[in-house]
Structure formats: structure tokens, C-alpha cells
Motif scaffolding. Structure first.
Motif, short mmCIF file in Angstrom:
data_model
loop_
_atom_site.label_atom_id
_atom_site.label_comp_id
_atom_site.label_asym_id
_atom_site.label_seq_id
_atom_site.Cartn_x
_atom_site.Cartn_y
_atom_site.Cartn_z
N CYS A 1 -6.80 2.34 4.53
CA CYS A 1 -7.56 1.13 4.86
C CYS A 1 -7.16 0.62 6.25
O CYS A 1 -6.18 1.10 6.85
CB CYS A 1 -7.28 0.06 3.81
SG CYS A 1 -5.66 -0.69 3.99
N GLU B 1 0.78 3.97 1.72
CA GLU B 1 1.20 4.44 3.04
C GLU B 1 2.40 3.64 3.54
O GLU B 1 3.33 4.18 4.14
CB GLU B 1 0.04 4.28 4.05
CG GLU B 1 -1.21 5.09 3.72
CD GLU B 1 -2.20 4.33 2.84
OE1 GLU B 1 -1.77 3.61 1.90
OE2 GLU B 1 -3.41 4.48 3.06
N HIS C 1 0.83 -1.20 0.00
CA HIS C 1 0.00 0.00 0.00
C HIS C 1 0.87 1.26 0.00
O HIS C 1 2.01 1.24 0.48
CB HIS C 1 -0.94 -0.02 1.20
CG HIS C 1 -2.00 -1.08 1.10
ND1 HIS C 1 -3.27 -0.91 1.57
CD2 HIS C 1 -1.96 -2.31 0.53
CE1 HIS C 1 -3.98 -2.00 1.32
NE2 HIS C 1 -3.21 -2.87 0.69
N HIS D 1 -5.74 -2.15 7.10
CA HIS D 1 -4.39 -2.74 7.08
C HIS D 1 -3.33 -1.63 7.25
O HIS D 1 -2.38 -1.79 8.02
CB HIS D 1 -4.28 -3.48 5.74
CG HIS D 1 -2.96 -3.82 5.20
ND1 HIS D 1 -2.44 -5.09 5.28
CD2 HIS D 1 -2.05 -3.10 4.52
CE1 HIS D 1 -1.27 -5.13 4.67
NE2 HIS D 1 -1.00 -3.94 4.20
N CYS D 2 -3.52 -0.52 6.61
CA CYS D 2 -2.57 0.59 6.74
C CYS D 2 -2.64 1.24 8.11
O CYS D 2 -1.63 1.65 8.67
CB CYS D 2 -2.81 1.65 5.67
SG CYS D 2 -2.25 1.09 4.05
ZN LIG Z 1 -3.95 0.42 2.94
#
Ligand SMILES: [Zn+2]
Ligand SMILES: O=c1ccn([C@H]2C[C@H](O)[C@@H](CO)O2)c(=O)[nH]1
Length: 292
Positions: free
Chosen positions: A117, A92, A90, A119-120
Motif C-alpha cells: 500500500c 512490510e 503492516h 503507507h508501506c
Molecule cells: Zn502497507
């Protein structure tokens, strides 16, 4: 109007192909465009987004991590055709990994073109900072607002964060002849020692030797929730694309990793093999001092 000023400032100072800006360059851009810091950062996101690799989604995400030193680090998402979606990096992560490679110990802000998101958010929580500002095109938040009741390093007994861990002590201090091969191996070893692997102790680093003699580096950055961990090959390839290279410029590839229950080699070799015919050369090292 100010965006026109930004375009001409970038051109005049030959900054439009950079993936990293010094505090002096940022001061120049702020003065010449009269933009505020967040507005300037948002206006620079297209430079990051254009470096994304999106064969699956076609959805380009750009991010900028502003380090405590005042440097700005670009990041873009990277997808790899032929691999599962879980192999995606991603934007980020790319930006923060970029800052990690330049030994930043603190991230002031992350500016990103789409809402980060889950996950980030989890990845950024590993910074273990009391505050981290996230700037989106129309709003800004503190990470803690976006990730209440977080699971993180403290749950696994870790007291430091992703950019503040102790250095590793893999392998012997070598003084080999200064061949390109040895320098690339030492770069991968340095990255392994600077990596963050408190959960597996599998410190790991990658160096890609390019046709023009340049090195692209990557280091492993683990996450308490395991899955959002950033692999060293992902970070090295992200650097390759951010710097404007293509994968056919890779001449040799090296991974150095610690002997541990977890190993990076298979995943790194598989990822590399989707983009390059170069064989990944591997060195597995023991920790010399009794640090881990
Ligand atoms: Zn993400
Ligand atoms: O926070 C986010 C969310 C998504 N993506 C990327 C991942 C994938 O490449 C594409 C679609 O999810 O967007 C990011 O870079 N950051």
C-alpha cells in the motif's frame, strides 16, 4: 513437486517455525528444493502470513525482507482489537523492522503477498536506498517505480536512511547487577540508542520480558511523512507473535525513551493494555553526549 520438497526440507531441518533464516539455511533450502530465490521466498510467505494478527480484517499479509547480510526476516500484519485502524502494523513494516533489530544496514529485496500500500511504500522510502526490489506473487518492481515524485528524508534535510543513522547516546553506561529486570531495562535502552528518530529526537526502545525469560525487543523507526512511523511497542509485539508467543506470556514490559517534544509512552501503554494486563514501566533519559 518442489513445494512438497520445500515442506519436507523445512520439516527435516526443523525450520518450519522460524521467523528468521540464516544464509546457510537459505542455501540448504535453495539446493534441496531447486527453487530460485524469488520463488523460494514467495513459497515461504505462508510461514509469515500464519503469524499475522487480524481480528479486524481477517486479511493475512506476509512479507520477507532480505538483508544485505543474506539473512531473511519474516513479517506479518498485526491489528489490535479496540484501537483505531491507524494502530495496525503492516507486514512490510514488520519485516523491515525485524531486519533493523538485527542491525541490517541495507535491504536487498522485500517479498510480499499483496501489493504494498501507499503507507508501506512511504515507509520503505525512508530506507533512502538508491534501489530496493519488491517481489509480488506475479510481478516485481523497483520501489522508485511504485513511488514516483516521492516525499522523503531529503525534503526534511536528512541525508541518511532508516537503517544508517548514527547511534544515540541516551543515559549513562550502567553496570547494574545482572537481574532480569536490569537486563530488560538495558535492552530497552540499547534499542532506544539504536532507534531512528531524526525528526523528533525521541529515541525509544521497548523490551518485553516473557515468562520463559526471553526478551522481545522493539525500536522506534520514524518516517519523514510522520504517520507511517513504526512505534517501538508495535515492533516488540510483532516480534512476540512472529516468535510464536501469545501476549499472556508477557511478564514485564519496559520502555526507555529520550526526553523530547514527542513521547512514545502513552501510545505504547495503550497498545500494550489491549493485549496484556502488565503495566508498562518507563524510563525517560537525557542524551549524554551533545549528539542531538
Ligand atoms: Zn502497507
Ligand atoms: O501493504 C499492505 C496493505 C495492507 N496490509 C494489512 C493492513 C491491515 O492489517 C490489512 C488490511 O488493510 O492488511 C499490509 O500488511 N500491507
Amino acid at each position: 513437486m518442489t513445494h512438497e520438497a520445500l515442506k519436507s526440507s523445512l520439516q527435516q531441518h526443523r525450520l518450519e517455525h522460524l521467523c528468521r533464516f540464516s544464509p546457510e539455511q537459505i542455501t540448504t533450502l535453495l539446493q534441496e528444493t531447486q527453487l530460485g530465490e524469488d520463488t523460494l521466498a514467495l513459497a515461504l510467505l505462508p510461514l509469515a502470513r500464519q503469524k499475522s494478527q487480524v481480528p479486524v480484517s481477517g486479511f493475512r499479509v506476509g512479507a520477507i525482507a532480505i538483508g544485505g547480510s543474506g539473512h531473511w526476516y519474516l513479517g506479518a500484519n498485526m491489528e489490535t482489537a479496540g484501537l483505531p485502524l491507524s494502530s495496525a502494523l503492516h507486514a512490510e513494516q514488520a519485516a523491515i523492522g525485524h531486519a533493523a533489530l538485527f542491525d541490517e544496514h541495507h535491504i536487498e529485496k522485500v517479498i510480499v503477498s499483496a501489493s504494498p500500500c501507499g503507507h508501506c511504500r512511504q515507509f520503505m522510502h525512508e530506507l533512502n536506498q538508491t534501489s530496493l526490489m519488491l517481489v509480488l506473487p506475479d510481478d516485481h518492481f523497483m520501489l522508485a517505480e511504485l513511488l514516483p515524485h516521492a516525499f522523503g528524508p531529503a525534503d526534511l534535510g536528512q541525508t541518511y536512511g532508516m537503517l544508517n543513522g548514527p547511534a544515540g547516546a541516551l543515559g549513562q553506561q550502567q553496570k547494574p547487577p545482572q537481574t532480569e529486570h536490569n537486563l530488560a531495562c538495558l535492552a530497552a535502552q540499547d534499542e532506544a540508542n539504536a532507534s531512528y528518530a531524526p525528526y523528533s529526537h525521541n529515541r525509544a526502545g521497548v523490551a518485553l520480558l516473557l515468562e520463559d525469560g526471553q526478551l522481545c525487543r522493539g525500536r522506534y523507526l520514524e518516517n519523514a511523512a510522520f504517520n507511517p512511523s513504526l512505534g517501538p511497542m508495535q515492533l516488540a509485539l510483532s516480534q512476540l507473535f512472529l516468535q510464536g508467543y501469545t501476549a499472556d506470556k508477557i511478564r514485564r514490559a519496559f520502555i526507555v525513551e529520550a526526553k523530547a517534544e514527542v513521547q512514545q509512552y502513552d501510545a505504547a501503554a495503550q497498545l500494550l493494555s489491549r493485549l496484556s494486563a502488565v503495566t508498562l514501566e518507563r524510563l525517560v533519559l537525557d542524551t549524554v553526549r551533545g549528539e542531538e
